[in-house]
Design an enzyme around this catalytic site. Structure first.
Site, PDB file in Angstrom:
ATOM      1  N   ASP A 132       0.279  -9.307  -0.165  1.00 36.05           N
ATOM      2  CA  ASP A 132       1.213  -8.094  -0.856  1.00 36.05           C
ATOM      3  C   ASP A 132      -0.793  -8.066  -0.926  1.00 36.05           C
ATOM      4  OD1 ASP A 132       1.888  -6.189  -2.746  1.00 36.05           O
ATOM      5  OD2 ASP A 132       2.135  -7.533  -4.181  1.00 36.05           O
ATOM      6  N   ASP A 318       0.543   0.666  -0.229  1.00 34.38           N
ATOM      7  CA  ASP A 318       1.180  -0.777  -0.983  1.00 34.38           C
ATOM      8  C   ASP A 318       1.602  -1.279   0.501  1.00 34.38           C
ATOM      9  OD1 ASP A 318       1.488  -3.253  -2.733  1.00 34.38           O
ATOM     10  OD2 ASP A 318       3.091  -1.390  -3.352  1.00 34.38           O
TER      11      ASP A 318
END
Length: 440
Positions: A132, A318
């Protein structure tokens, strides 16, 4: 030129999809359109290793989808699109506080939840962590977990590691974070040796991470998160000899990608044919990576929206958000332009709870090219791949893989990054997008 434009309109409006099966899938599409063979967008029932990847060094981790055949004991996703909607909404609400929970999935949906395998401790204990770029810290479930851990979870046991420590500065103390969806994680900081699954990355000694002990909420039974965001506890902050990381998100969940670490962009003339860089900018979320998205084009035409609408807000790139979200006015313009370019296909009413532009198609078919325009100065144009444009649900149903945001924040999700090499040059504060990448 007028004749060509009329021909393009005729083909798109009156059924380019009707003549493509006759011409064949290798037939060239009109300018600013792409011919799509839907079988290339659907995952296979077996794992396909991909060798395409960013070229910044030899140290790498393999990326696999949690819901594809490359992941051991992959879950069969549910068919409810609302799960994805809830997941991305939680992601937006929690954008200033990472990590976050993972979705439970979709039947035949090919989406995120991308993981890497790492080892912690001596001897190594193996974990599959969701990578992430928006999380500032790495965490794993621990054996001392008292809530939110099940018997089938892999649990880190510090007592059996000869290299674990929690009695020196930076390697101790409490960790706690709560999210707006009422999920939370509590644990303690610790340090141990981090390695790759197959020793493709060098050991990181005294790696700082969170030992999760109390987990509230649905974290999809993940082992934890590998935090690549900004911050003193991120992976990149703990390997100062490396100034770059990059990843290649595969075009389907049955293919593997790569997460690379290095210091320089290497010549990969046989890899992505176009790599362009734009500036990384600052934003409200201190651990997130921001870019200046100044415009979007559909079928060669820029959307008729002011760049101020985009630049007055912020744009985050993201890996945890799945579907790209745009301010309502921008999304409406994108959707309308896409629909106008797809008049030869059947628009399905209320076909999906999250995505409102879905079509019944027969392969091969055409879609308009979508480009992102980045950078207030020295702008670049980044073309999305077919898999970065469409959400493929079945062999005959596809959706435009975008949705509207509830605020002025834009988030470029993992779907739009599929088939790209995305390079983060932290020293020069820039990000690169490699397109036209082979999939092998």
């Amino acid at each position: 030129m007028a004749l060509i434009n009329k021909l393009i309109f005729f083909l798109v409006y009156f059924g380019y999809d009707q003549i493509l099966p006759i011409l064949g899938e290798n037939h060239l599409a009109p300018p600013h359109y792409k011919v799509v063979n839907i079988s290339s967008l659907l995952p296979k029932p077996y794992c396909q290793e991909s060798t395409s990847g960013p070229a910044i060094g030899s140290q790498k981790l393999k990326i696999v989808s949690r819901h594809g055949p490359c992941f051991p004991n992959a879950k069969t996703p549910s068919s409810d699109s609302e799960q994805l909607m809830n997941w991305d909404e939680v992601r937006v609400r929690s954008i200033n506080k990472k990590p976050k929970k993972a979705p439970s999935g979709h039947s035949n949906y090919d989406y995120g939840g991308y993981t890497v395998n790492i080892g912690l401790g001596t001897p190594r204990q193996y974990f599959s962590l969701m990578f992430d770029i928006g999380s500032p810290a790495t965490w794993v479930r621990c054996k001392s977990c008292t809530k939110g851990c099940k018997s089938n979870n892999l649990l880190y046991d510090p007592s059996v590691s000869s290299t674990h420590t929690n009695n020196k500065s930076g390697c101790n103390g409490l960790f706690s974070v709560s999210y707006r969806d009422h999920s939370s994680i509590e644990g303690i900081w610790g340090c141990d040796t981090l390695t790759g699954d197959d020793r493709d990355i060098s050991q990181i000694q005294n790696f700082r991470f969170v030992c999760g002990q109390n987990l509230k909420g649905d974290f999809d039974e993940m082992d934890g998160i590998l935090g690549l965001g900004k911050g003193d506890s991120s992976v990149m902050s703990q390997i100062p000899s490396m100034q770059m990381f990059s990843y290649f998100i595969p075009i389907t969940s049955s293919r593997m990608g790569n997460l690379f670490f290095g210091n320089e962009v290497m010549d990969r003339s046989n890899d992505c044919s176009i790599t362009q860089f734009t500036e990384l900018v600052d934003g409200q979320c201190k651990e997130c990576y921001y870019v200046d998205l100044i415009g979007i084009s559909v079928a060669g035409n820029k959307l008729n929206v002011s760049s101020r609408i985009l630049t007055s807000g912020e744009t985050i790139i993201d890996s945890g958000t799945v579907i790209t979200q745009l301010p309502e006015d921008v999304y409406s313009a994108l959707r309308d332009a896409f629909r106008q370019s797809m008049l030869g296909y059947t628009l399905l009413e209320k076909a999906d709870k999250l995505m409102d532009t879905c079509y019944r198609v027969k392969t091969p078919f055409t879609i308009p090219e979508i480009k992102f325009h980045f950078g207030k100065e020295n702008s670049i144009d980044v073309s999305l791949s077919e898999s970065g444009t469409l959400w493929t649900q079945t062999e005959s149903k596809v959706c435009l893989a975008f949705t509207s945001a509830k605020d002025n924040l834009s988030i470029i999700g993992s779907v739009q990054q599929r088939g790209m090499n995305v390079i983060y040059d932290l020293k020069e504060k820039r990000i690169g997008f490699g397109t036209n990448c082979p999939t092998y």
